[in-house]
Design an enzyme around this catalytic site. Structure first.
Site, short mmCIF file in Angstrom:
data_model
loop_
_atom_site.label_atom_id
_atom_site.label_comp_id
_atom_site.label_asym_id
_atom_site.label_seq_id
_atom_site.Cartn_x
_atom_site.Cartn_y
_atom_site.Cartn_z
N ASP A 6 -36.75 -37.26 -8.38
CA ASP A 6 -35.79 -36.98 -9.45
C ASP A 6 -34.45 -36.61 -8.80
O ASP A 6 -34.35 -36.50 -7.58
CB ASP A 6 -36.34 -35.80 -10.26
CG ASP A 6 -35.63 -35.60 -11.58
OD1 ASP A 6 -34.96 -36.54 -12.04
OD2 ASP A 6 -35.75 -34.50 -12.16
N GLU A 51 -29.30 -39.16 -7.74
CA GLU A 51 -28.07 -39.97 -7.90
C GLU A 51 -27.12 -39.81 -6.72
O GLU A 51 -26.37 -40.75 -6.47
CB GLU A 51 -27.38 -39.57 -9.20
CG GLU A 51 -28.15 -39.99 -10.43
CD GLU A 51 -29.41 -39.16 -10.69
OE1 GLU A 51 -29.45 -38.00 -10.27
OE2 GLU A 51 -30.35 -39.70 -11.27
#
Ligand SMILES: *[C@@H]1O[C@H](CO)[C@@H](O)[C@H](O)[C@H]1NC(C)=O
Ligand SMILES: *[C@@H]1O[C@H](CO)[C@@H](O)[C@H](O)[C@H]1NC(C)=O
Ligand SMILES: *[C@@H]1O[C@H](CO)[C@@H](O)[C@H](O)[C@H]1NC(C)=O
Ligand SMILES: *[C@@H]1O[C@H](CO)[C@@H](O)[C@H](O)[C@H]1NC(C)=O
Ligand SMILES: *[C@@H]1O[C@H](CO)[C@@H](O)[C@H](O)[C@H]1NC(C)=O
Ligand SMILES: *[C@@H]1O[C@H](CO)[C@@H](O)[C@H](O)[C@H]1NC(C)=O
Ligand SMILES: *[C@@H]1O[C@H](CO)[C@@H](O)[C@H](O)[C@H]1NC(C)=O
Length: 916
Positions: A512, A515
């Site tokens: 997770d 980015e």
């Protein structure tokens, strides 16, 4: 799943002075003025060019060269063909600003807060661009020199460009444009290289010399697929732009966005920059996929992939036309000519890599929750699932399990029994997956946290421009960010995972926040002023800055600067993670990642990050799943039912029915909720068998798993905009209910015979929408004529280990034939196909005979038997049925369904069943 909360102020603010009415009402026909500059003097420069390539010399029209364009020339540009010359969001474009760029200014009314704008400032027809100065043959194609005489308006405009064209295959073309004198950053993606020039390409390529332009046609239809003369090519160091007209408005792909599957070409800007934000329409999300698929007239399709990892925008406008605008790298295009949509996707996946075969359990049912307070609570959930006999393949934990939210640790008090829980899961044939974030907590006091201390020692973290470890803030507090472009990082990551695996023997990983997400913009100290953090042009990214909720664009990584590598962070982490899992477990890796980039399907799946319990979110999941199948990441799904407390029983039931057809099916809800009706789950399990087969197909041939209707019915234009229904593989039509309070659903049925999956009752559609009953406990499924589907009764805990017999469903076509196949392996070993450790069977029906042919046999399949054959669409009642020549009882129903039961046939041996 930890989305950093977006603030309203994050949105880029569009210009706010939209006072006057549009002054230009009439638009003269487009071709009037274009014909003057696209005037071909018909001189063939290179006469004998191979592969239908022609170089035309065009009459040179003197441009006004950044001077002022006469108003009539400007107003003559039809609105749909106005290409934005001043895309800067932060600036209110004035006449002076616009004309300083040598562009046309026509003010117009603009809805406030709408980023889908028609430009006020656009290129005049003769805006200076590059000239093709020479073009030479090469082994695979040709190489040319482009030269610009007049500078455009961004800094470090590059004067000489090299164009290289490779005719890689008959259906694939590779076109690259880069600086001809100094090397530029290129995406470090291994792409298969062609070794010889295509002999019979189904396309032809022409060039316009001045201004430089490419014209790509499909030979069969003559359709113009690309025509880049429509707007100037711009190639500055940090602003690269190329536009093309499109042959239709049926455009798909370009992720990751929350959008309808069919994009709107009515002025939309899609921004691509990996970003942590709960999915919202119009903005850049977690992953980046610069690939589009376009349906041409007549059912042909092509695809275009821009291999570029910089922040970019894709502008769609109604001409129809598309503009690629990126702020770095090179223009490196792969073009796939299909000719049908399935082939386009296969050709694309050939370039980026076919998706990995996930372990079978990965396709089962996953249960996860944020807020399990303890490992005992997690365990209780698992036990309750078993009590209810709800199949569950994997239990997950979110960040609660960690000590101080630090990776590779578990909370010693609340999660005291975590190792025992995992052991217990394994005893029951179940699996354990936990979240791992890339950001590594700082060590406080120094020396107390091995991952950080050792990471520092090995120099594997991302640095600031000054060469210090860049410090941001994520769940654990102050953090450093591993640089996965450095091979030493993969080794360090493996060692960390291995150490944790010795304590908690996890089976898969949920990566997770990659980015990478950062609660501080840039770093705890912000970012230095400079070309990377403050580039001359910033695409319309959420937050208005490249460093918004991530690290500084200027940060240093081994391969390049973060500015270039940002969009690859998730891919690089997924690659390191999959590789670590293989080394630790020796089995097929299971990795689910939030951030993705082309080729990631080789290493991980993806969930859509969607955790809102809303009906609209359930709908958005369908275009999301379909898109990720185009992107080569078929292991994808949305969180079923949503996380927040507002899930209703009705929504959750409908969502679970739909979620059964997500290749990756994970639920966040607690089982005691009445909505988790076991009957709803049984459809998950019923279809699980098919998922396996189809995912396998995706592995071997790059086929899509959950596919849009038009992939199978490319001639039927009605299917082009359908994204509330989809096909599961080639043959199963799924029509979910996507709204509350209804007991019926309307779905479209392409021409042909469709059979109700449950009853075998047929519908002969002429290509029409039909209203169907859809009570709460029912999801409409229809089998396409001519298909044979293997199905399996679910096991009570874990369907993977179930040895239940198969039921084969044959849905006869109008000429009474059918076909299907089955791939079977142990579900977790690596390279079963390559090693031959699988069974492969082909089924068919012709002339009232069902035949099963074993094409490849392996011990794994010997314990599986076929119990029942059901044939849909048997027009005449048979008088006898024989199985391998021996008479067998059967039943026949009025709706033309023949059932032959109690077969007890070994799957590993061929057989035939005849009715007459
Ligand atoms: C999604 O869930 C996470 C926690 O799991 C939460 O932080 C986030 O705000 C949620 N987003 C939405 C849009 O509900
Ligand atoms: C922008 O306008 C278009 C057309 O008027 C509309 O469909 C779209 O929803 C608007 N977008 C936003 C962000 O308001
Ligand atoms: C093409 O060949 C000519 C003659 O050898 C040479 O001058 C020119 O630079 C070449 N162009 C390119 C793009 O290589
Ligand atoms: C390509 O585009 C140019 C500029 O819009 C236009 O003049 C020309 O006719 C187009 N060529 C073809 C073959 O469509
Ligand atoms: C969890 O359960 C075990 C076994 O029943 C017990 O020993 C332990 O104290 C429990 N842990 C917590 C945090 O409640
Ligand atoms: C980052 O800094 C560390 C420590 O100075 C150094 O070992 C490492 O090589 C640097 N990494 C990069 C990519 O510059
Ligand atoms: C069906 O299977 C039989 C036996 O393998 C084969 O002879 C026949 O050609 C097959 N028919 C079709 C249409 O595939």
């Amino acid at each position: 799943m930890k989305s950093y909360q977006k603030l309203a102020t994050d949105l880029p603010q569009p210009p706010d002075a939209y006072a006057e009415e549009e002054s230009i009402a009439r638009k003269p026909p487009y071709h009037r003025q274009l014909s003057t500059w696209w005037l071909c003097v018909g001189l063939l420069m290179v006469a004998v060019l191979l592969s239908g390539v022609t170089l035309w010399m065009l009459k040179q029209v003197p441009g006004d060269q950044l001077g002022q364009t006469p108003p009539e020339k400007c107003s003559a540009v039809p609105e749909p063909f106005r290409f934005d010359c001043y895309p800067e969001w932060s600036v209110v474009v004035t006449k002076e600003l616009c004309e300083s760029r040598g562009c046309c200014f026509i003010e117009r009314v603009q809805p406030r807060g709408n980023r889908s704008t028609k430009p006020w400032c656009f290129y005049p027809p003769d805006f200076p661009s590059y000239t093709l100065e020479s073009l030479n043959q090469t082994e695979l194609g040709m190489v040319g020199l482009l030269r610009r005489k007049v500078k455009a308006y961004y800094p470090r405009d590059i004067e000489r460009l090299q164009l290289s064209v490779e005719f890689e295959t008959d259906t694939r073309l590779h076109i690259k444009i880069t600086d001809s004198t100094s090397p530029r950053y290129e995406v470090p993606l291994e792409v298969p290289r062609a070794t010889k020039r295509a002999e019979n390409p189904i396309y032809s390529l022409e060039f316009s010399k001045e201004p430089f332009g490419l014209l790509l046609r499909r030979r069969a239809s003559g359709a113009v697929l690309l025509n880049t003369t429509v707007a100037p090519l711009i190639f500055a160091d940090q602003f690269l732009q190329i536009s093309t007209v499109l042959p239709s408005i049926f455009l798909y792909g370009l992720g990751e966005h929350r959008s309808h599957f069919l994009h709107s070409l009515d002025w939309s800007t899609l921004t691509l920059w990996a970003r942590d934000v709960p999915p919202m329409q119009f903005y850049n999300l977690y992953g980046v996929h610069p690939f589009y698929l376009l349906m041409e007239e007549g059912g042909a399709a092509h695809g275009v992939f821009l291999l570029n990892s910089n922040a970019m925008e894709v502008v769609l406008q109604p001409a129809p036309a598309l503009t690629w605008r990126t702020i770095g790298g090179v223009l490196d295009f792969y073009i796939f000519l299909g000719p049908d949509p399935n082939m386009v996707i296969q050709q694309y996946h050939q370039v980026i890599g076919f998706p990995a075969m996930p372990p079978l359990w990965g396709l089962g049912f996953h249960l996860c929750r944020w807020g399990y307070g303890t490992s005992n609570e997690t365990w209780q959930t698992v036990k309750a699932m078993r009590n209810y006999q709800i199949p569950q393949d994997a239990q997950w934990n979110d960040i609660d399990y960690m000590e101080g939210y630090r990776d590779f640790t578990y909370e010693p008090e609340k999660f005291d029994t975590l190792p025992q829980l995992v052991e217990d899961l394994h005893k029951h044939g179940q699996h354990y997956v936990m979240i791992t974030d890339p950001a590594i907590s700082s060590s406080n006091p120094p020396g107390s946290y091995w991952p950080y201390d050792e990471g520092l020692r090995r120099g594997i973290f991302i640095n600031t421009t000054e060469g210090q470890t860049l410090i941001g803030q994520v769940w654990p507090g102050l953090t450093a960010f591993p640089d996965f472009s450095n091979p030493d990082t993969s080794q360090w990551w493996l060692e960390n995972l291995n150490r944790f695996h010795a304590l908690v023997p996890f089976d898969g990983l949920w990566i997770d926040m990659n980015e990478p997400s950062n609660f501080k913009d840039g770093s705890v100290h912000g970012c230095p002023w400079g070309e990377f953090d403050n580039p001359p042009y910033v695409p319309a990214v959420l937050g208005g800055s490249l460093s918004s909720k991530t690290t500084c664009a200027s940060a240093k990584q081994r391969v390049s600067v973060h500015y270039n590598l940002h969009n690859l962070y998730g891919l690089m982490e997924a690659k390191a993670t999959a590789s670590a899992l293989i080394q630790i477990r020796g089995k097929r890796p299971f990795v689910i990642s939030r951030s993705t980039f082309p080729s990631q399907g080789r290493y991980s799946g993806h969930w859509l990050g969607d955790n809102r319990s809303k009906w609209s979110d359930m709908y958005w999941s369908i275009p999301g799943v379909l898109n990720f199948n185009l992107f080569g990441i078929p292991l994808v799904g949305a969180d079923i039912c949503g996380f927040s407390g507002t899930t209703t029983e009705e929504l959750c039931t409908r969502w679970t029915q739909l979620g059964a057809f997500y290749p990756f099916a994970r639920n966040h809800n607690y089982l005691n909720d009445k909505a988790q009706d076991p009957a709803a789950f049984s459809s998950v399990v019923r279809t699980a068998m098919k998922e396996v087969l189809l995912t396998h197909r995706a592995h071997l041939q790059g086929h899509t798993v959950a596919r849009p209707l038009f992939f199978e019915f490319p001639q039927d234009e009605i299917t082009y905009s359908i994204d509330k229904q989809f096909l599961w593989g080639r043959s199963l039509l799924v029509t979910p209910v996507l709204e509350p309070g209804v007991d019926s659903v309307t779905g479209y049925f392409p021409r042909g015979v469709w059979y109700d999956y449950y009853t075998g009752t047929s519908v002969n559609s002429s290509g029409e929408s039909l209203k169907m009953a859809a009570p709460l406990d029912h999801i409409n499924l229809h089998v396409r004529e001519g298909a044979i589907l293997p199905t399996q009764k679910p096991g009570s805990t874990s369907w993977v280990s179930s040895r239940n017999p198969l039921r084969l469903i044959a849905a006869l076509s109008q000429n009474a034939s059918a076909w299907g196949d089955l791939f079977w392996d142990d579900g977790e070993s690596l390279e079963t196909f390559e090693k031959g450790a699988y069974s492969y069977l082909v089924f068919n029906v012709t002339q009232n005979v069902f035949t099963s042919t074993v094409l490849h046999a392996n011990v794994e399949a010997t314990y599986i038997t076929v119990d029942t054959l059901t044939v849909y669409g048997v027009r005449d009642e048979p008088s006898r049925v024989t199985v391998n020549g021996k008479e067998n009882p059967f039943s026949y129903l009025d709706n033309q369904v023949l059932t032959v039961s109690h077969l007890n046939l070994k799957l590993s041996q061929g057989f035939s069943i005849r009715w007459q």
